[in-house]
Design a protein around this motif. Structure first.
Motif, short mmCIF file in Angstrom:
data_model
loop_
_atom_site.label_atom_id
_atom_site.label_comp_id
_atom_site.label_asym_id
_atom_site.label_seq_id
_atom_site.Cartn_x
_atom_site.Cartn_y
_atom_site.Cartn_z
N SER A 37 0.81 -1.23 0.00
CA SER A 37 0.00 0.00 0.00
C SER A 37 0.84 1.27 0.00
O SER A 37 0.43 2.30 -0.54
CB SER A 37 -0.92 0.00 1.22
N GLU A 87 1.55 1.60 -3.61
CA GLU A 87 0.32 1.68 -4.40
C GLU A 87 -0.26 3.09 -4.34
O GLU A 87 -0.80 3.60 -5.33
CB GLU A 87 -0.71 0.67 -3.89
N GLY A 90 -6.35 -6.09 -0.13
CA GLY A 90 -5.82 -6.22 -1.48
C GLY A 90 -6.21 -7.49 -2.20
O GLY A 90 -5.81 -7.71 -3.35
N VAL A 145 0.45 -3.65 -4.61
CA VAL A 145 -0.94 -3.86 -4.20
C VAL A 145 -0.99 -3.86 -2.68
O VAL A 145 -0.16 -4.49 -2.02
CB VAL A 145 -1.50 -5.21 -4.72
N ARG A 146 -1.96 -3.16 -2.14
CA ARG A 146 -2.10 -3.03 -0.68
C ARG A 146 -2.18 -4.39 0.01
O ARG A 146 -2.69 -5.36 -0.56
CB ARG A 146 -3.32 -2.18 -0.35
#
Length: 286
Positions: free
Chosen positions: A20, A23, A247, A61-62
């Motif tokens: 994150s 992201e 995510g 991506v988180r």
């Protein structure tokens, strides 16, 4: 200018890896993929302004753990043959119960060595100070260990180090989103400026000119603490217990390299994409 960031054949390609943090969570933007913008997008846009021809992919991506970043992002990143790589990974592992820090840092070390071996300029980050509440205090020792090893590995591999831990600007609560674990828009802008400074890329990103933060009264502070625990901490630990993450249903924001426009930035590029997709759907027979 910033030609040293190009590959030997002149290719200018920036690939961002991570969770994150990279992201862009906390920096909301409804016009961009996954509804966020973030520091990495801003760095890509300033690279393109400084020198035409820069391409950008953001695979972060988180909620991803280090092992997931290795499994899901690294092979794709290497196949893109980047000339500039940024990596922040392991922060979510630090906040997991039962994480073996020696094993984590061993895997992180292998990842750094692999990325450094590509010959690309590699940017590494220390982790932020998780002292936002006594609730998270036990994780600070892990973070300190992580940061020490990141600094050592950056020196060992000749990587660019962005020492996030040492940035006093983040003592201001306005640099953080409501969850207190992700940067706000102002926080992402500030970090983008620091990354660009470390890379020697010209920019005009200036820090927020704020008045000193208002001192909270005790009742107000207690109310905000209760709200934070209810809205963010309890759901966070509930997800951990259920083994789910935010995510799980998301894809990388920019999975394939895009050529960043010198004017209008990535938002202009996304608007053009959406129009093209709409036109393609309208052309399809019913």
């Amino acid at each position: 200018m910033v030609g040293f960031l190009s590959s030997a054949d002149g290719r200018r390609r920036f690939v961002a890896l991570g969770d994150s943090f990279t992201e862009g969570v906390g920096d909301r933007n409804k016009h961009l993929p996954n509804g966020v913008r973030g520091w990495a997008d801003r760095v890509a846009e300033k690279l393109a302004k400084a020198e035409p021809g820069w391409e950008y992919a953001n695979l972060a991506v988180r909620s991803k753990r280090l092992r997931q970043i290795v499994d899901e992002q690294v092979e794709h990143a290497l196949a893109l043959k980047p000339s500039l790589i940024t990596l922040y990974a392991g922060g979510n592992d630090i906040l997991d119960f039962g994480t073996d820090m020696e094993q984590l840092m061993g895997e992180y070390e292998q990842l750094v060595a692999r990325l450094a071996g590509t010959g690309a300029t590699l940017v590494l980050f220390t982790g932020y100070d998780v002292k936002v509440s006594a609730v998270l205090e036990p994780f600070r020792k892990r973070n300190a260990l992580y940061n020490q090893r990141v600094r050592e590995l950056a020196a060992e591999h000749g990587a660019v180090l962005v020492d996030y831990w040492c940035m006093d600007a983040y003592h201001d609560r306005r640099m953080w989103a409501a969850d207190r674990l992700h940067m706000s828009k102002a926080g992402h802008k500030y970090l983008a400026a620091r990354v660009l400074d470390q890379l020697g890329v010209p920019h005009k990103i200036s820090p927020k000119d704020w008045d000193p933060p208002r001192r909270l009264k005790l009742r107000e502070w207690e109310r905000l603490q209760r709200r934070w625990i209810h809205d963010w901490v309890v759901p966070l630990f509930a997800r951990k217990l259920r083994g789910v993450t935010l995510g799980d249903s998301l894809s990388p924001r920019w999975p394939d390299p895009v050529k960043v426009p010198r004017k209008g930035g990535l938002r202009k590029l996304q608007e053009k994409r959406l129009l093209q997709n709409k036109a393609a759907k309208e052309r399809k027979p019913a």
